[in-house]
Scaffold this motif. Structure first.
Motif, PDB file in Angstrom:
ATOM      1  N   ILE A 196      40.497  47.257  36.138  1.00 57.85           N
ATOM      2  CA  ILE A 196      40.670  47.794  37.489  1.00 57.85           C
ATOM      3  C   ILE A 196      41.940  47.237  38.131  1.00 57.85           C
ATOM      4  O   ILE A 196      42.717  47.965  38.788  1.00 57.85           O
ATOM      5  CB  ILE A 196      39.433  47.468  38.348  1.00 57.85           C
ATOM      6  CG1 ILE A 196      38.198  48.205  37.811  1.00 57.85           C
ATOM      7  CG2 ILE A 196      39.669  47.852  39.807  1.00 57.85           C
ATOM      8  CD1 ILE A 196      36.901  47.794  38.460  1.00 57.85           C
ATOM      9  N   ALA A 197      42.156  45.921  37.920  1.00 54.27           N
ATOM     10  CA  ALA A 197      43.371  45.311  38.475  1.00 54.27           C
ATOM     11  C   ALA A 197      44.624  45.951  37.884  1.00 54.27           C
ATOM     12  O   ALA A 197      45.601  46.247  38.598  1.00 54.27           O
ATOM     13  CB  ALA A 197      43.358  43.805  38.202  1.00 54.27           C
ATOM     14  N   GLY A 198      44.599  46.205  36.564  1.00 54.95           N
ATOM     15  CA  GLY A 198      45.765  46.818  35.917  1.00 54.95           C
ATOM     16  C   GLY A 198      46.024  48.219  36.411  1.00 54.95           C
ATOM     17  O   GLY A 198      47.183  48.602  36.699  1.00 54.95           O
ATOM     18  N   THR A 199      44.972  49.025  36.554  1.00 57.54           N
ATOM     19  CA  THR A 199      45.166  50.403  37.040  1.00 57.54           C
ATOM     20  C   THR A 199      45.586  50.406  38.505  1.00 57.54           C
ATOM     21  O   THR A 199      46.371  51.273  38.950  1.00 57.54           O
ATOM     22  CB  THR A 199      43.863  51.208  36.868  1.00 57.54           C
ATOM     23  OG1 THR A 199      42.782  50.519  37.533  1.00 57.54           O
ATOM     24  CG2 THR A 199      43.516  51.381  35.407  1.00 57.54           C
ATOM     25  N   GLY A 200      45.061  49.425  39.280  1.00 54.82           N
ATOM     26  CA  GLY A 200      45.477  49.348  40.688  1.00 54.82           C
ATOM     27  C   GLY A 200      46.960  49.028  40.818  1.00 54.82           C
ATOM     28  O   GLY A 200      47.670  49.646  41.635  1.00 54.82           O
ATOM     29  N   LEU A 201      47.459  48.072  40.004  1.00 51.90           N
ATOM     30  CA  LEU A 201      48.890  47.754  40.026  1.00 51.90           C
ATOM     31  C   LEU A 201      49.725  48.951  39.569  1.00 51.90           C
ATOM     32  O   LEU A 201      50.812  49.219  40.127  1.00 51.90           O
ATOM     33  CB  LEU A 201      49.166  46.538  39.134  1.00 51.90           C
ATOM     34  CG  LEU A 201      48.646  45.193  39.654  1.00 51.90           C
ATOM     35  CD1 LEU A 201      48.864  44.103  38.616  1.00 51.90           C
ATOM     36  CD2 LEU A 201      49.345  44.822  40.962  1.00 51.90           C
ATOM     37  N   SER A 202      49.231  49.648  38.558  1.00 45.11           N
ATOM     38  CA  SER A 202      49.953  50.830  38.095  1.00 45.11           C
ATOM     39  C   SER A 202      50.007  51.895  39.188  1.00 45.11           C
ATOM     40  O   SER A 202      51.041  52.554  39.401  1.00 45.11           O
ATOM     41  CB  SER A 202      49.282  51.385  36.835  1.00 45.11           C
ATOM     42  OG  SER A 202      49.958  52.534  36.366  1.00 45.11           O
TER      43      SER A 202
END
Length: 450
Positions: A89-95
């Protein structure tokens, strides 16, 4: 909550695995769309802005690639799923934030054509995310909101009917794709739950089938054992009838040969005495001869009766009868030494077992005298705790048990089978141990329940 409901934990784990399987397509789409966007905007936007944005996108893409290489779908465990979920979730949020920056820092204000391109790229990315990130619904929300919300705000801020309409359409698109992602997530959950249910049902059916197979095999063994028992009972019944007829024939022969002959001799002797008395010249010798013959007949009757059922059993009990049986065997086989160990009280042996113990001992002595060639016999009649034990052991020739059990002689014979059947029918258990050259041991045991 997942610990309280293991099925929820399994569903969540499977959803995480699905998201990891689809994530490489999203990484590839990020690289392609970022490259296309930079190439198209190169003449319209500051090169340094594009380079910085593309560099950040590459770093995030590299980070997501390393993440995907570290956490393979097949290797994720239930304990790791929550940890992987948070980082995903953190990775997709940053993306999503990176793509949302396009509407802030890379938005060509004076080029509607490039603006429309940005709309298509961002909306296309969100549309792809609806399928790719839907298994982990918060991941899609984090990406879609951060990617499209800045664009909607930018349109609404510019103002004018067209831009306001495009801003509203962007907001509507966020809701529509969110609805689609929710539906995809729901369908995936149901499919996983159905798969789990079918797998559990298949496992339960496999267990039931295995139990049924075991029960069928056990029933087959019981049927085979029952058929063997029925065959043994049939043979035993046939042999009992044959033995009964042989015994009747033997008793009839003994009565005819010994008792009949003695009584006939006594009859002729008494007729001779009567004839002499009629002539007036009586002779006492025929009377004395008749008395001797009658005494011999009485002894013969006693012998026959003792063979049928020793009166000593009823008069003095089984212990005295066993001692008498040993003495009789010793008289007939003086070269055989009999060791006796009797450690049980007469009142400790149930009445219905006494004749059984006697018949087993008689049959064992008969086999020893006929087959074993033994020089030493040990007779044991004891009570250990609550178990009555009778064992008769010799140091004779012995025999091969397996060959005897497999032979027709065991099934049609009356010796070993008789001892076994007498023991089991009286509620006991019977075992026999024998080895060629090392003698034979027959043992019968009974518990108080018998």
């Amino acid at each position: 909550q997942m610990e309280d409901h293991p099925e929820l934990g399994r569903t969540h784990l499977e959803l995480v695995r699905q998201a990891l399987k689809l994530a490489p397509a999203g990484v590839l789409a990020t690289l392609v769309n970022a490259s296309v966007l930079v190439a198209v905007l190169w003449q319209s936007i500051s090169h340094w802005s594009l380079i910085i944005w593309f560099s950040i996108t590459l770093c995030l893409t590299l980070q997501r690639t390393i993440f995907l290489l570290k956490f393979r779908p097949a290797s994720i465990s239930a304990d790791q799923s929550a940890h992987v979920d948070r980082w995903f979730i953190a990775g997709t949020g940053l993306s999503g934030i990176t793509w949302g920056c396009v509407a802030i820092f890379l938005f060509p204000v004076n080029s509607p054509t490039h603006q429309i391109l940005i709309v298509f790229v961002l909306c296309g990315m969100v549309a792809g995310a609806a399928e790719t990130f839907a298994p982990i619904l918060p991941a899609f929300t984090a990406f879609a909101l951060t990617a499209l919300t800045p664009l909607a705000i930018r349109f609404l801020t510019i103002g004018g009917p067209v831009y306001i309409a495009m801003g509203c359409m962007t907001i509507f698109y966020i809701g529509l794709t969110s609805f689609i992602a929710i539906r995809i997530n729901t369908v995936n959950r149901r499919l996983i739950e159905m798969k789990e249910h079918f797998a559990q049902t298949a496992d339960e059916r496999a267990i039931i089938n295995a139990r049924l197979q075991e029960e069928i095999a056990e029933r087959g063994r019981m049927e085979d054992s029952l058929r063997d028992s029925e065959e043994q009972l049939r043979l035993l019944s046939s042999r009992l009838l044959s033995t009964q007829e042989d015994e009747r024939k033997r008793i009839a022969g003994e009565l005819h040969d010994s008792i009949g002959a003695s009584l006939s001799a006594a009859k002729f002797s008494m007729e001779n005495v009567i004839a002499q008395m009629q002539k007036g010249t009586p002779d006492p010798e025929p009377v004395n001869y008749s008395i001797r013959v009658i005494r011999m007949a009485i002894d013969e009757v006693r012998r026959i009766v003792m063979d049928l059922r020793p009166s000593i059993l009823d008069d003095h009990g089984i212990i005295a009868t066993i001692n008498w049986l040993c003495d009789q065997f010793q008289k007939l086989h003086s070269h055989v030494f009999i060791e006796r160990q009797i450690d049980i009280g007469e009142d400790e042996i149930p009445e219905h077992l006494k004749i059984t113990i006697l018949r087993i001992a008689q049959e064992a002595f008969h086999n020893i005298s006929k087959y074993s060639g033994a020089e030493r016999v040990k007779v044991l009649l004891i009570k250990v705790q609550d178990t009555i034990r009778l064992s008769i052991e010799d140091n004779g020739l012995g025999f091969d048990l397996q060959s005897i059990y497999a032979s027709k002689q065991y099934r049609t014979g009356f010796g070993l089978m008789s001892m076994k059947e007498r023991t089991e029918l009286s509620g006991g258990s019977f075992v026999i141990h024998s080895e060629i050259g090392k003698g034979t041991l027959v043992e019968s045991t009974w518990t108080p329940a018998c």
